[in-house]
Design a protein around this motif. Structure first.
Motif, PDB file in Angstrom:
ATOM      1  N   ILE A 185       0.852  -1.200   0.000  1.00 49.20           N
ATOM      2  CA  ILE A 185       0.000   0.000   0.000  1.00 49.20           C
ATOM      3  C   ILE A 185       0.891   1.254   0.000  1.00 49.20           C
ATOM      4  O   ILE A 185       0.638   2.223  -0.698  1.00 49.20           O
ATOM      5  N   PHE A 186       1.949   1.176   0.802  1.00 47.05           N
ATOM      6  CA  PHE A 186       2.916   2.277   0.876  1.00 47.05           C
ATOM      7  C   PHE A 186       3.517   2.523  -0.516  1.00 47.05           C
ATOM      8  O   PHE A 186       3.674   3.667  -0.961  1.00 47.05           O
ATOM      9  N   GLU A 187       3.832   1.447  -1.216  1.00 48.56           N
ATOM     10  CA  GLU A 187       4.458   1.559  -2.536  1.00 48.56           C
ATOM     11  C   GLU A 187       3.534   2.269  -3.537  1.00 48.56           C
ATOM     12  O   GLU A 187       4.001   2.994  -4.414  1.00 48.56           O
ATOM     13  N   VAL A 188       2.228   2.070  -3.397  1.00 50.31           N
ATOM     14  CA  VAL A 188       1.289   2.772  -4.279  1.00 50.31           C
ATOM     15  C   VAL A 188       1.498   4.280  -4.144  1.00 50.31           C
ATOM     16  O   VAL A 188       1.560   5.021  -5.132  1.00 50.31           O
ATOM     17  N   LEU A 189       1.629   4.738  -2.901  1.00 50.99           N
ATOM     18  CA  LEU A 189       1.801   6.171  -2.647  1.00 50.99           C
ATOM     19  C   LEU A 189       3.191   6.630  -3.070  1.00 50.99           C
ATOM     20  O   LEU A 189       3.347   7.658  -3.741  1.00 50.99           O
ATOM     21  N   ALA A 190       4.202   5.847  -2.705  1.00 55.60           N
ATOM     22  CA  ALA A 190       5.576   6.249  -3.016  1.00 55.60           C
ATOM     23  C   ALA A 190       5.808   6.282  -4.525  1.00 55.60           C
ATOM     24  O   ALA A 190       6.395   7.231  -5.053  1.00 55.60           O
ATOM     25  N   ALA A 191       5.318   5.237  -5.238  1.00 51.90           N
ATOM     26  CA  ALA A 191       5.554   5.177  -6.682  1.00 51.90           C
ATOM     27  C   ALA A 191       4.879   6.355  -7.378  1.00 51.90           C
ATOM     28  O   ALA A 191       5.416   6.911  -8.348  1.00 51.90           O
ATOM     29  N   PHE A 192       3.726   6.753  -6.880  1.00 58.03           N
ATOM     30  CA  PHE A 192       3.031   7.893  -7.468  1.00 58.03           C
ATOM     31  C   PHE A 192       3.881   9.156  -7.345  1.00 58.03           C
ATOM     32  O   PHE A 192       4.145   9.847  -8.342  1.00 58.03           O
ATOM     33  N   LEU A 193       4.350   9.454  -6.137  1.00 58.08           N
ATOM     34  CA  LEU A 193       5.146  10.672  -5.946  1.00 58.08           C
ATOM     35  C   LEU A 193       6.443  10.614  -6.737  1.00 58.08           C
ATOM     36  O   LEU A 193       6.845  11.558  -7.409  1.00 58.08           O
ATOM     37  N   LEU A 194       7.070   9.446  -6.674  1.00 62.06           N
ATOM     38  CA  LEU A 194       8.372   9.273  -7.307  1.00 62.06           C
ATOM     39  C   LEU A 194       8.302   9.432  -8.828  1.00 62.06           C
ATOM     40  O   LEU A 194       9.115  10.117  -9.437  1.00 62.06           O
ATOM     41  N   GLN A 195       7.268   8.849  -9.422  1.00 60.74           N
ATOM     42  CA  GLN A 195       7.195   8.890 -10.887  1.00 60.74           C
ATOM     43  C   GLN A 195       6.560  10.171 -11.414  1.00 60.74           C
ATOM     44  O   GLN A 195       6.991  10.705 -12.426  1.00 60.74           O
ATOM     45  N   GLU A 196       5.538  10.657 -10.744  1.00 66.71           N
ATOM     46  CA  GLU A 196       4.828  11.810 -11.300  1.00 66.71           C
ATOM     47  C   GLU A 196       5.509  13.131 -10.974  1.00 66.71           C
ATOM     48  O   GLU A 196       5.297  14.125 -11.647  1.00 66.71           O
ATOM     49  N   PHE A 197       6.279  13.170  -9.889  1.00 64.99           N
ATOM     50  CA  PHE A 197       6.943  14.423  -9.533  1.00 64.99           C
ATOM     51  C   PHE A 197       8.450  14.322  -9.673  1.00 64.99           C
ATOM     52  O   PHE A 197       9.174  15.179  -9.180  1.00 64.99           O
ATOM     53  N   ASN A 198       8.894  13.230 -10.323  1.00 72.86           N
ATOM     54  CA  ASN A 198      10.323  13.067 -10.555  1.00 72.86           C
ATOM     55  C   ASN A 198      11.170  13.164  -9.312  1.00 72.86           C
ATOM     56  O   ASN A 198      12.210  13.821  -9.315  1.00 72.86           O
ATOM     57  N   LEU A 199      10.706  12.540  -8.239  1.00 72.03           N
ATOM     58  CA  LEU A 199      11.478  12.610  -6.999  1.00 72.03           C
ATOM     59  C   LEU A 199      12.407  11.407  -6.910  1.00 72.03           C
ATOM     60  O   LEU A 199      12.209  10.398  -7.577  1.00 72.03           O
ATOM     61  N   LYS A 200      13.393  11.520  -6.044  1.00 73.09           N
ATOM     62  CA  LYS A 200      14.196  10.341  -5.714  1.00 73.09           C
ATOM     63  C   LYS A 200      13.338   9.453  -4.832  1.00 73.09           C
ATOM     64  O   LYS A 200      12.478   9.935  -4.102  1.00 73.09           O
ATOM     65  N   ARG A 201      13.578   8.145  -4.873  1.00 75.14           N
ATOM     66  CA  ARG A 201      12.794   7.232  -4.041  1.00 75.14           C
ATOM     67  C   ARG A 201      12.822   7.671  -2.581  1.00 75.14           C
ATOM     68  O   ARG A 201      11.802   7.703  -1.910  1.00 75.14           O
ATOM     69  N   ARG A 202      14.009   8.055  -2.117  1.00 71.79           N
ATOM     70  CA  ARG A 202      14.098   8.402  -0.714  1.00 71.79           C
ATOM     71  C   ARG A 202      13.225   9.614  -0.359  1.00 71.79           C
ATOM     72  O   ARG A 202      12.545   9.633   0.658  1.00 71.79           O
ATOM     73  N   THR A 203      13.238  10.618  -1.235  1.00 70.04           N
ATOM     74  CA  THR A 203      12.428  11.811  -0.962  1.00 70.04           C
ATOM     75  C   THR A 203      10.948  11.447  -0.958  1.00 70.04           C
ATOM     76  O   THR A 203      10.185  11.890  -0.090  1.00 70.04           O
ATOM     77  N   ALA A 204      10.547  10.624  -1.929  1.00 65.74           N
ATOM     78  CA  ALA A 204       9.135  10.232  -1.993  1.00 65.74           C
ATOM     79  C   ALA A 204       8.730   9.510  -0.712  1.00 65.74           C
ATOM     80  O   ALA A 204       7.667   9.776  -0.128  1.00 65.74           O
ATOM     81  N   VAL A 205       9.602   8.603  -0.252  1.00 64.30           N
ATOM     82  CA  VAL A 205       9.283   7.840   0.962  1.00 64.30           C
ATOM     83  C   VAL A 205       9.145   8.774   2.166  1.00 64.30           C
ATOM     84  O   VAL A 205       8.237   8.625   2.983  1.00 64.30           O
ATOM     85  N   ILE A 206      10.017   9.773   2.229  1.00 63.10           N
ATOM     86  CA  ILE A 206       9.923  10.704   3.365  1.00 63.10           C
ATOM     87  C   ILE A 206       8.593  11.456   3.353  1.00 63.10           C
ATOM     88  O   ILE A 206       7.930  11.602   4.381  1.00 63.10           O
ATOM     89  N   TRP A 207       8.149  11.875   2.176  1.00 66.98           N
ATOM     90  CA  TRP A 207       6.846  12.566   2.102  1.00 66.98           C
ATOM     91  C   TRP A 207       5.712  11.664   2.568  1.00 66.98           C
ATOM     92  O   TRP A 207       4.806  12.091   3.281  1.00 66.98           O
ATOM     93  N   VAL A 208       5.787  10.408   2.140  1.00 66.23           N
ATOM     94  CA  VAL A 208       4.718   9.483   2.561  1.00 66.23           C
ATOM     95  C   VAL A 208       4.754   9.291   4.077  1.00 66.23           C
ATOM     96  O   VAL A 208       3.719   9.316   4.746  1.00 66.23           O
ATOM     97  N   ILE A 209       5.963   9.151   4.631  1.00 69.72           N
ATOM     98  CA  ILE A 209       6.050   8.985   6.093  1.00 69.72           C
ATOM     99  C   ILE A 209       5.419  10.184   6.791  1.00 69.72           C
ATOM    100  O   ILE A 209       4.616  10.029   7.716  1.00 69.72           O
ATOM    101  N   LEU A 210       5.763  11.384   6.320  1.00 73.00           N
ATOM    102  CA  LEU A 210       5.239  12.578   6.979  1.00 73.00           C
ATOM    103  C   LEU A 210       3.711  12.598   6.944  1.00 73.00           C
ATOM    104  O   LEU A 210       3.047  12.876   7.942  1.00 73.00           O
ATOM    105  N   ALA A 211       3.156  12.271   5.775  1.00 72.22           N
ATOM    106  CA  ALA A 211       1.698  12.273   5.670  1.00 72.22           C
ATOM    107  C   ALA A 211       1.089  11.230   6.595  1.00 72.22           C
ATOM    108  O   ALA A 211       0.067  11.475   7.258  1.00 72.22           O
ATOM    109  N   LEU A 212       1.743  10.063   6.670  1.00 76.30           N
ATOM    110  CA  LEU A 212       1.174   8.987   7.490  1.00 76.30           C
ATOM    111  C   LEU A 212       1.315   9.257   8.985  1.00 76.30           C
ATOM    112  O   LEU A 212       0.487   8.816   9.775  1.00 76.30           O
ATOM    113  N   ILE A 213       2.369   9.992   9.363  1.00 78.90           N
ATOM    114  CA  ILE A 213       2.500  10.324  10.788  1.00 78.90           C
ATOM    115  C   ILE A 213       1.242  11.086  11.220  1.00 78.90           C
ATOM    116  O   ILE A 213       0.636  10.803  12.248  1.00 78.90           O
TER     117      ILE A 213
END
Ligand code: TRP
Length: 447
Positions: free
Chosen positions: A322-350
């Motif tokens: 489920i996390f990957e659905v969110l991370a892959a979206f940010l990473l691919q659509e906003f051209n982010l690095k995987r790590r940056t995308a994951v951090i955004w998802v963590i922040l939202a989930l916190i």
């Protein structure tokens, strides 16, 4: 975008996908639904609706993801070329966000229970005592939040490593381990005095119990348990090799889902019957009824640790997807690095997971329409959003996408499942959408 990621081997593909489908849905939800809806009769219905209704949509999602080569939004917008249809992708992503917000809270409880099991604190507890403890734990709030956040961080730690080096590598270890533990537990449970009674409950159908409502409950459970209808399978579909037989993968994945549901039943029902407890205790089954049983049974200390560790493994391999659905979206659509995308998802989930856990504290003001966030997300996602998003996804696959392209992708360029395809398409075009509409009408109590 970084270079295209994919799963490495067939075993890895099935481990990752199996990890997604096998989760709290199998161990926590399935046993209590089966307990409430007639045991074996429910199992039988579940088997048929999974394979006839839900698996066809799973295959379609694989095809959309593999052809689109992106996350659910990206794949839909590339394949439909439509501003409107691609919005269905946003919707799927939103539902995934809602689901992981309460999923992490329940998984956090499992972690807390694992800790309690290690400390031996189930010894001699009654259901009454367990209920008070559980209520106290939820009312306190801070424990729930802390465990949910820990669970999210563990999930993120795997997702950040990438598709092959993170998701595939860890699910390849965790899934077999989980299944072995589950088999061991079920053998132990069946051998308990009177355990055979539980086996009978799970396998001897009373056909009188099957009615429209039971069928629709089974269908809703099948969507949730097979992770179908909101883009998880599209996202993972993008990582399936171009030469892979989608029918085969879907069959293997859904058989693992079914087997784990049966195995969980074989752990829980023999134990429940052996201790003379009613199997219809609902969502409390694994958090209240089972600890009470562990506290009384011989070897209960070790068994309780193994059980909650197994629940944790099952939950994390699903939350990864489920996390990957969110991370892959940010990473691919906003051209982010995987790590940056994951951090955004963590922040939202916190924010969202803490709010969900805290909304269960009595007197909390985190309420909407009179429901706390936990119940709202749990119900809203499975009652309203899941059928809607599954319906739209079916319509896109069966009616909107280019027919030739869709056939080509589903049959892997005419290599696999060619003879099956006309039947498959018939199911996807007519039977699947109609049953989803019935499910929806039933859930909003119209039929
Ligand atoms: N299938 C998982 C389970 O049984 C939960 C899950 C993972 C899920 N991804 C999903 C549910 C996507 C709905 C949609 O626990």
């Amino acid at each position: 975008m970084s270079k295209k990621e994919s799963f490495g081997s067939r075993f890895g593909t099935i481990a990752a996908l199996g990890g997604s489908v096998v989760g709290l849905g199998n161990i926590w939800r399935f046993p209590y639904l089966a307990g409430e809806n007639g045991g074996a009769a429910f199992l039988l219905v579940y088997f048929f609706v999974s394979f006839l209704i839900v698996v066809p949509l799973m295959i379609a999602e694989f095809g959309i993801g593999r052809r689109g080569g992106h996350n659910v939004f990206g794949s839909l917008s590339r394949l439909t070329g439509s501003k409107y249809w691609s919005k269905v992708g946003y919707f799927g992503i939103l539902v995934c966000f809602f689901i992981i917000s309460f999923y992490s809270v329940v998984a956090g409880w499992a972690l807390d229970f694992l800790c309690e099991a290690v400390m031996g604190s189930f010894k001699g507890v009654t259901a009454e005592v367990m209920r008070q403890r559980m209520d106290g734990f939820i009312a306190d709030g801070s424990g729930s939040v802390a465990w949910a956040l820990l669970f999210i961080l563990a999930t993120a730690a795997i997702v950040v490593l990438g598709v092959k080096k993170g998701i595939e590598r860890y699910t390849k270890i965790m899934m077999p381990m989980m299944v072995l533990l589950l088999i061991g537990l079920s053998v132990y449970s069946i051998l308990l005095p009177n355990g055979a009674e539980g086996v009978r409950f799970l396998f001897k159908p009373d056909f009188g119990k099957i009615n429209g409502h039971v069928i629709l409950v089974a269908l809703g459970q099948a969507f949730f348990s097979l992770s179908v209808g909101m883009g998880t399978m599209v996202t993972y579909g993008a990582y399936i090799k171009k030469s892979e037989n989608l029918f085969k993968v879907a069959t293997a994945v859904s058989l693992s889902d079914f087997s784990v549901a049966v195995l969980s039943g074989l752990v829980i029902f023999p134990a429940v019957f052996s201790f003379g407890i009613n199997p219809t205790s609902g969502p409390d089954l694994i958090f209240i009824t089972l600890p009470q049983i562990f506290g009384q049974m011989q070897g209960g200390y070790v068994i309780s640790i193994v059980f909650f560790f197994m629940v944790f493994l099952a939950a994390i391999t699903s939350s990864i997807s489920i996390f990957e659905v969110l991370a892959a979206f940010l990473l691919q659509e906003f051209n982010l690095k995987r790590r940056t995308a994951v951090i955004w998802v963590i922040l939202a989930l916190i924010v969202s997971s803490s709010a969900t856990a805290l909304s269960m504290v009595p007197g909390s003001s985190l309420k909407l329409f009179g429901y706390n966030l936990f119940d709202l997300l749990n119900d809203a996602s499975s009652i309203w959003m899941l059928p809607l998003s599954a319906f739209l996804m079916t319509v896109i696959a069966a009616w909107v996408l280019d027919k030739k392209l869709f056939r080509e992708e589903i049959t892997t360029h005419g290599k696999y499942g060619v003879r099956l395809y006309p039947y498959y398409l018939f199911m996807l075009k007519y039977i699947v959408p109609v049953t989803i509409v019935l499910l929806f009408l039933n859930q909003i109590r119209i039929i």
